[in-house]
Structure formats: structure tokens, C-alpha cells
Scaffold this active site. Structure first.
Site, PDB file in Angstrom:
ATOM      1  N   GLY A  11      10.559   5.162  -4.292  1.00 14.38           N
ATOM      2  CA  GLY A  11       9.392   4.765  -3.399  1.00 14.38           C
ATOM      3  C   GLY A  11       8.101   5.618  -3.601  1.00 14.38           C
ATOM      4  O   GLY A  11       8.456   6.874  -3.723  1.00 14.38           O
ATOM      5  N   GLY A  13       5.422   5.646  -1.765  1.00 18.48           N
ATOM      6  CA  GLY A  13       4.592   5.722  -0.435  1.00 18.48           C
ATOM      7  C   GLY A  13       4.115   7.047  -0.232  1.00 18.48           C
ATOM      8  O   GLY A  13       4.175   7.860  -1.238  1.00 18.48           O
ATOM      9  N   PHE A  14       3.903   7.473   0.775  1.00 19.26           N
ATOM     10  CA  PHE A  14       3.259   8.824   1.083  1.00 19.26           C
ATOM     11  C   PHE A  14       4.457   9.831   0.820  1.00 19.26           C
ATOM     12  O   PHE A  14       4.295  10.733   0.228  1.00 19.26           O
ATOM     13  CB  PHE A  14       3.188   8.888   2.826  1.00 19.26           C
ATOM     14  CG  PHE A  14       1.870   8.252   3.095  1.00 19.26           C
ATOM     15  CD1 PHE A  14       0.678   8.955   2.924  1.00 19.26           C
ATOM     16  CD2 PHE A  14       1.625   7.014   3.561  1.00 19.26           C
ATOM     17  CE1 PHE A  14      -0.674   8.308   3.237  1.00 19.26           C
ATOM     18  CE2 PHE A  14       0.483   6.365   3.724  1.00 19.26           C
ATOM     19  CZ  PHE A  14      -0.493   7.202   3.763  1.00 19.26           C
ATOM     20  N   GLY A  15       5.622   9.657   1.099  1.00 20.29           N
ATOM     21  CA  GLY A  15       6.564  10.657   1.052  1.00 20.29           C
ATOM     22  C   GLY A  15       7.178  10.781  -0.704  1.00 20.29           C
ATOM     23  O   GLY A  15       7.037  11.884  -0.972  1.00 20.29           O
ATOM     24  N   VAL A  79      14.679  -1.684  -6.161  1.00 19.90           N
ATOM     25  CA  VAL A  79      15.994  -0.853  -6.070  1.00 19.90           C
ATOM     26  C   VAL A  79      16.748  -1.924  -5.283  1.00 19.90           C
ATOM     27  O   VAL A  79      16.416  -2.291  -4.290  1.00 19.90           O
ATOM     28  CB  VAL A  79      15.967   0.307  -5.081  1.00 19.90           C
ATOM     29  CG1 VAL A  79      17.048   1.151  -5.149  1.00 19.90           C
ATOM     30  CG2 VAL A  79      14.958   1.237  -5.848  1.00 19.90           C
ATOM     31  N   GLU A 170      -5.819  -0.557  16.836  1.00 25.82           N
ATOM     32  CA  GLU A 170      -6.991  -0.608  16.060  1.00 25.82           C
ATOM     33  C   GLU A 170      -7.169  -1.967  15.374  1.00 25.82           C
ATOM     34  O   GLU A 170      -8.229  -2.490  15.433  1.00 25.82           O
ATOM     35  CB  GLU A 170      -6.502   0.213  14.663  1.00 25.82           C
ATOM     36  CG  GLU A 170      -6.336   1.742  14.935  1.00 25.82           C
ATOM     37  CD  GLU A 170      -6.098   2.431  13.900  1.00 25.82           C
ATOM     38  OE1 GLU A 170      -5.405   2.273  12.884  1.00 25.82           O
ATOM     39  OE2 GLU A 170      -6.606   3.984  13.756  1.00 25.82           O
ATOM     40  N   ASP A 300       9.673   7.438   6.780  1.00 24.83           N
ATOM     41  CA  ASP A 300      10.118   6.502   7.495  1.00 24.83           C
ATOM     42  C   ASP A 300      11.725   6.223   7.530  1.00 24.83           C
ATOM     43  O   ASP A 300      12.144   5.400   8.276  1.00 24.83           O
ATOM     44  CB  ASP A 300       9.343   5.216   7.533  1.00 24.83           C
ATOM     45  CG  ASP A 300       7.885   5.395   8.182  1.00 24.83           C
ATOM     46  OD1 ASP A 300       7.564   6.570   8.507  1.00 24.83           O
ATOM     47  OD2 ASP A 300       7.095   4.476   8.042  1.00 24.83           O
TER      48      ASP A 300
HETATM   49  C1  LIG Z   1      -0.263  -0.734   9.742  1.00 23.43           C
HETATM   50  C2  LIG Z   1       0.297   0.822   9.713  1.00 23.43           C
HETATM   51  C3  LIG Z   1      -0.738   1.602  10.231  1.00 23.43           C
HETATM   52  C4  LIG Z   1      -0.364   3.059  10.132  1.00 23.43           C
HETATM   53  N1  LIG Z   1      -1.288   3.933  10.571  1.00 23.43           N
HETATM   54  C5  LIG Z   1      -0.991   5.356  10.498  1.00 23.43           C
HETATM   55  C6  LIG Z   1      -2.056   6.240  10.850  1.00 23.43           C
HETATM   56  O1  LIG Z   1      -2.965   5.798  11.168  1.00 23.43           O
HETATM   57  N2  LIG Z   1      -1.653   7.434  10.732  1.00 23.43           N
HETATM   58  C7  LIG Z   1      -0.282   8.024  10.258  1.00 23.43           C
HETATM   59  O2  LIG Z   1      -0.109   9.021   9.946  1.00 23.43           O
HETATM   60  N3  LIG Z   1       0.617   7.114   9.900  1.00 23.43           N
HETATM   61  C8  LIG Z   1       0.280   5.716  10.016  1.00 23.43           C
HETATM   62  N4  LIG Z   1       1.302   5.006   9.502  1.00 23.43           N
HETATM   63  C9  LIG Z   1       2.625   5.246   9.436  1.00 23.43           C
HETATM   64  C10 LIG Z   1       2.751   5.549   7.799  1.00 23.43           C
HETATM   65  O3  LIG Z   1       2.104   4.687   7.113  1.00 23.43           O
HETATM   66  C11 LIG Z   1       4.067   5.706   7.314  1.00 23.43           C
HETATM   67  O4  LIG Z   1       4.760   6.810   8.298  1.00 23.43           O
HETATM   68  C12 LIG Z   1       4.356   6.445   6.027  1.00 23.43           C
HETATM   69  O5  LIG Z   1       3.767   5.449   5.107  1.00 23.43           O
HETATM   70  C13 LIG Z   1       5.918   6.460   5.782  1.00 23.43           C
HETATM   71  O6  LIG Z   1       5.754   6.977   4.192  1.00 23.43           O
HETATM   72  P1  LIG Z   1       7.037   6.639   3.429  1.00 23.43           P
HETATM   73  O7  LIG Z   1       6.869   7.319   1.956  1.00 23.43           O
HETATM   74  O8  LIG Z   1       7.976   7.055   4.451  1.00 23.43           O
HETATM   75  O9  LIG Z   1       7.264   5.086   3.367  1.00 23.43           O
HETATM   76  P2  LIG Z   1       5.971   4.113   2.643  1.00 23.43           P
HETATM   77  O10 LIG Z   1       4.540   4.800   2.757  1.00 23.43           O
HETATM   78  O11 LIG Z   1       6.404   2.624   3.473  1.00 23.43           O
HETATM   79  O12 LIG Z   1       6.560   4.007   0.995  1.00 23.43           O
HETATM   80  C14 LIG Z   1       7.605   3.209   0.859  1.00 23.43           C
HETATM   81  C15 LIG Z   1       7.731   2.713  -0.596  1.00 23.43           C
HETATM   82  O13 LIG Z   1       8.836   2.356  -1.171  1.00 23.43           O
HETATM   83  C16 LIG Z   1       8.609   1.009  -1.650  1.00 23.43           C
HETATM   84  N5  LIG Z   1       9.974   0.283  -1.631  1.00 23.43           N
HETATM   85  C17 LIG Z   1      10.350  -0.077  -0.452  1.00 23.43           C
HETATM   86  N6  LIG Z   1      11.539  -0.913  -0.867  1.00 23.43           N
HETATM   87  C18 LIG Z   1      11.615  -0.970  -2.141  1.00 23.43           C
HETATM   88  C19 LIG Z   1      12.546  -1.311  -3.154  1.00 23.43           C
HETATM   89  N7  LIG Z   1      13.880  -2.004  -2.399  1.00 23.43           N
HETATM   90  N8  LIG Z   1      12.505  -1.039  -4.455  1.00 23.43           N
HETATM   91  C20 LIG Z   1      11.572  -0.463  -4.759  1.00 23.43           C
HETATM   92  N9  LIG Z   1      10.602   0.131  -4.022  1.00 23.43           N
HETATM   93  C21 LIG Z   1      10.648  -0.026  -2.804  1.00 23.43           C
HETATM   94  C22 LIG Z   1       7.393   0.582  -1.129  1.00 23.43           C
HETATM   95  O14 LIG Z   1       6.921  -0.333  -1.907  1.00 23.43           O
HETATM   96  C23 LIG Z   1       6.609   1.550  -0.811  1.00 23.43           C
HETATM   97  O15 LIG Z   1       5.606   1.854  -1.643  1.00 23.43           O
HETATM   98  C24 LIG Z   1       0.820   3.437   9.922  1.00 23.43           C
HETATM   99  C25 LIG Z   1       1.984   2.426   9.357  1.00 23.43           C
HETATM  100  C26 LIG Z   1       1.369   1.117   9.364  1.00 23.43           C
HETATM  101  C27 LIG Z   1       2.431   0.184   8.707  1.00 23.43           C
END
Ligand SMILES: Cc1cc2nc3c(=O)[nH]c(=O)nc-3n(C[C@H](O)[C@H](O)[C@H](O)COP(=O)(O)OP(=O)(O)OC[C@H]3O[C@@H](n4cnc5c(N)ncnc54)[C@H](O)[C@@H]3O)c2cc1C
Length: 422
Positions: A11, A13-15, A79, A170, A300
Site C-alpha cells: 500500500g 497511501g499515507f502509511g 495483493v 465538505e 486505516d
Molecule cells: C474522502 C476522504 C476524506 C478524508 N479527509 C481527511 C482529512 O481531511 N484529514 C485527514 O487527516 N484524513 C482524512 N481522511 C482519512 C485519510 O485519508 C486516511 O486515514 C488515510 O488515507 C489512511 O492511510 P492508509 O495509508 O492507512 O490508507 P490509504 O491512504 O487508503 O492507502 C491504502 C493504499 O493501499 C492500496 N491498496 C488497497 N488494497 C490493495 C490491494 N488489494 N492490493 C494493492 N494495493 C492495495 C490503495 O491503492 C492505497 O494506495 C479522509 C479519507 C477520505 C476517504
């Protein structure tokens, strides 16, 4: 250096990005896997849906991370499952990927709370595809009504949003502004004044995690923009033509946007560990998965507690990013044979935009801001968090243009399946 440990980050994303940023100069072979070739800046997805920003402004290429970092690779693939016993990740189109250290950062998916019809007929807003789909759907509804104004009585211009958290709030403000400013000029023959944006929240106030005076400000700011706000009201059934509210009332609508909940990525079920509520992976103070000291879960998909306060941490981009940095540092320490430390979240406050010139900010000191000062703070913070210089510039230009002219994006269908261009 063939004997360097293999670190796999699932992944981007942010993490995942946070972990990769820390690990790219470490003495490890680093593999990042994501099903997309871009990182999605989720907090601004609603601006893609409402034409304030173009998709490329909130998606940045993951391969940018690789520049000048030879021991790092990226695979764009999905994955399928994770085998903790064999220390392997099963992915589509490739042989299993083996690891010495694993970072699970696969985020969450929408949770429809088993509401009948919600999965089939509503519009979630969690991925770039969701945002583009919603964007196009809004424009298609306007095109349909332009050809047949009687559709207004069928709910074609009634845009309902379920969930009054930051995403729903928003989005509601931005949609109302979109419909009543730019689109009004684009569709001069449309009864656009009859367009409704209706926000439903089952708890007593919008922005449940903010202070009451900020909740009240946000509600007023939404209502000033023409949004109908219904708190203490949930949606119990969804069809293509209407929604049913908890009290039994039915509302004709062809658009229900689902901003009412998330659950951990279902791949957590393939781990074979006991899961926390919401399907999240429970982790210890150093973010390690119980009984698997070389496996970390963050963001998340994890159930994390703050090493400073002992409190559960919310699903926020800032939490995931800091957890990613911490895990990157922890892996470096483990590789070097050093002691590790618990994860402590540095809370920089909380904010949400309600519309042009209106936002709420809760500072870590307990202070609050509203109105245009809060809105400028919101713009500054979101601009600084975007990944690359290119994204920052593009968002800055789009916001500046929007502010000066009250005009948004290109207002064209991005994926028009009905077009016969092909
Ligand atoms: C619409 C919206 C608005 C938000 N607004 C805010 C805000 O204003 N402020 C704030 O702090 N937080 C906000 N959040 C929350 C924040 O975006 C999440 O908490 C954050 O993105 C979590 O990071 P993560 O790395 O856990 O997951 P994510 O950022 O979701 O990253 C997960 C990654 O895993 C990848 N992935 C998933 N499944 C698979 C798979 N099977 N195979 C390969 N890759 C895969 C995805 O493509 C993605 O790139 C918001 C969330 C949303 C949905």
C-alpha cells in the site's frame, strides 16, 4: 549488497509512503506494492468530484519515490493474500513476494453497514475512481434534466449525502456551491434552483468529533449555502429511485453519496490473526502484529493506540503518515540491532472546510478558529501536505483561479461511456 534484509511495504497511501520515505536510504531491499501507480490524496477527493481540482492534482506517481534510490522497487499489482507463516505475499500477475520485514498499509474500504441497496445504488468516495464516477454522474444528471425537465420530480436534481463527518460536510458545501454558481451558468435552461443538496447524519450534530461551537458553525455555514441538514436521521434502504429514512419517510433521489463509514481492507482476514472491531489488525505499542515481530500494521487497516496517551488513534492521514515514519525508523533500528520505541502521535489539530471562505479548525492547544482565517489555514495545511511540487503548483493555480473567478475545472465528463468517440 545481496544480504540486505528484504522489506515489503503493501500500500502506497499515507502509511506506506511514510514508511518508504524513512526506509529508502536504509540498508534494506525495499519493495512497494500498490494496485494503483499513484498515491491518492484522499482528503481532496471531494474536490475532484465537484470539479474544483483535476484528478492529476490529487494523485501523484508512486514511481517518483524511486528516483535516485537503487535498492527500491515498485510493483503495480493487487495483493491477493498474505501468508504470515511462509513470510510471503501473494499478488496478481507475479510470483509470491518474500519478505524479512512486512509493513501492512492497505487502508480501508467503504462500510455500508448492511444497508439494503446501498452497495448497488450509492456512490462512495474513497478512491480516485469513486470521485471520477461521482463527478460524471452529477454532470450526467444535469444533461438528462436539460433534455427532460420533468425528471426533476423524479429526484434527478436531489443530491443526498449520508454521513455528516468531515467528508460528507465538505462535500455538501462544495456541491451546493457548484450547483448554484458555475453550473447555473452552464445550464441556463435548467430549473437549477430546484436542485437540492440534502445531508443526513444519524448522530445529533455534524462533525461529531469537533467541539459543539464548531459543529454549530458548520451547520449554519452549510445552511447558508443552501444545504438541507438533517441530524438524528439515518438511511435504512436505497434503490435507484429513492431512499428510505429511519422514520419510514421516502425521498426521491437518483444520487445517494455514501460518506457514512469505513472498515479495514478485507485482506486483513487472510492474516489469520484475531481482528479488532471494524476488521482492523490489533498492534502493540511499537505497531507490531502480535506474535509476528517482523510484521507491522499501520493506518486505516490497523487498530493503533497512542503510546503517549494510551487512547485509540483515529483514522486520519496524519496518523497514518506518522505511523509510517515510525515503522520505517523501527525497522532501521531492528536491522541495526538497536532498541525500538513506542509510537507516539503528534497531534497537530483537526480541520474541515465547509465552503469558500468557511472552515473550522481545532488547535492542539484546545483553541478554535472559524470563518476565513480557518479557511486560509485549511488551504495552507492541505497544500503543504500534497506530495510533489507539481501537485502543489497545480492545486495552488486551480484554487487561485477558482477564488478569483468563481469558476471551476473544465466541467466535462471524464469517462463518458455513452460517447461514440471510439
Ligand atoms: C474522502 C476522504 C476524506 C478524508 N479527509 C481527511 C482529512 O481531511 N484529514 C485527514 O487527516 N484524513 C482524512 N481522511 C482519512 C485519510 O485519508 C486516511 O486515514 C488515510 O488515507 C489512511 O492511510 P492508509 O495509508 O492507512 O490508507 P490509504 O491512504 O487508503 O492507502 C491504502 C493504499 O493501499 C492500496 N491498496 C488497497 N488494497 C490493495 C490491494 N488489494 N492490493 C494493492 N494495493 C492495495 C490503495 O491503492 C492505497 O494506495 C479522509 C479519507 C477520505 C476517504
Amino acid at each position: 549488497m545481496p544480504d540486505m534484509p528484504r522489506v515489503v511495504v503493501l500500500g502506497a497511501g499515507f502509511g506506506g509512503i511514510g514508511a518508504a520515505q524513512k526506509l529508502r536510504d536504509a540498508p534494506v531491499h525495499l519493495t512497494i506494492i500498490d494496485r494503483n501507480d499513484y498515491h491518492t490524496f484522499q482528503p481532496l477527493l471531494y474536490q475532484v468530484a465537484t470539479d474544483e481540482l483535476e484528478p492529476t492534482a490529487v494523485g501523484s506517481p508512486i514511481r517518483d519515490l524511486l528516483h535516485r534510490h537503487d535498492s527500491m522497487v515498485f510493483h503495480k499489482c493487487a495483493v491477493k493474500s498474505i501468508d504470515l507463516a511462509k513470510k510471503q505475499v501473494l499478488v496478481e500477475e507475479m510470483s509470491p513476494v518474500e519478505y524479512d520485514y512486512l509493513v501492512l498499509a492497505l487502508g480501508a474500504t467503504v462500510n455500508f453497514h448492511q444497508t439494503p441497496g446501498a452497495a448497488e445504488h450509492s456512490f462512495p468516495l474513497y478512491t480516485m475512481k469513486d470521485a471520477i464516477r461521482l463527478h460524471d454522474h452529477i454532470l450526467k444528471k444535469l444533461e438528462e434534466v436539460d433534455k427532460n425537465p420533468a425528471l426533476v420530480d423524479e429526484g434527478a436534481l436531489t443530491f443526498c449525502i449520508i454521513g455528516g463527518g468531515p467528508t460528507g460536510t465538505e462535500l455538501a458545501g462544495a456541491m451546493s456551491e457548484l450547483l448554484h454558481t458555475e453550473l447555473k451558468a452552464d445550464y441556463p435552461n435548467l430549473p437549477i434552483d430546484e436542485a437540492r443538496v440534502v445531508l443526513y447524519e444519524h448522530s445529533p450534530a455534524v462533525l461529531a468529533h469537533f467541539k459543539p461551537k464548531l459543529q454549530e458553525y458548520a451547520r449554519r455555514a452549510l445552511e447558508d449555502r443552501g444545504v438541507e441538514v438533517h441530524t438524528g436521521t439515518g438511511v435504512v434502504e436505497v434503490t435507484a429511485e429513492e431512499i428510505t429514512l429511519a422514520g419510514g419517510d421516502k425521498v426521491k433521489t437518483q444520487t445517494l453519496i455514501w460518506a457514512a463509514g469505513l472498515q479495514a481492507n478485507p485482506l486483513t482476514k487472510s492474516l489469520g490473526v484475531e481482528l479488532a472491531p471494524g476488521g482492523r489488525v490489533p498492534v502493540g505499542p511499537d505497531l507490531q502484529v502480535k506474535d509476528h515481530p517482523q510484521v507491522f500494521a499501520i493506518g486505516d487497516m490497523a487498530s493503533m493506540t497512542d503510546g503517549k496517551t494510551g487512547q485509540p488513534l483515529p483514522g486520519l492521514g496524519a496518523v497514518a503518515l506518522q505511523a509510517g515514519h515510525h515503522v520505517g525508523k523501527t525497522i532501521e533500528q531492528l536491522v541495526a540491532g538497536e532498541a525500538t520505541t513506542p509510537f507516539k502521535y503528534f497531534d497537530k489539530g483537526n480541520m474541515a472546510q465547509v465552503g469558500r471562505g468557511a472552515a473550522v479548525v481545532e488547535l492542539p492547544t484546545g483553541g478554535t478558529l472559524t470563518g476565513s482565517i480557518a479557511w486560509l489555514a485549511w488551504l495552507g495545511v492541505h497544500l503543504s501536505l500534497l506530495s510533489g511540487a507539481e501537485e502543489k503548483t497545480s492545486v495552488f493555480v486551480d484554487w487561485g483561479w477558482n477564488l478569483l473567478t468563481h469558476k471551476r475545472g473544465k466541467r466535462i465528463l471524464l469517462c463518458d461511456d455513452d460517447s461514440d468517440d471510439a
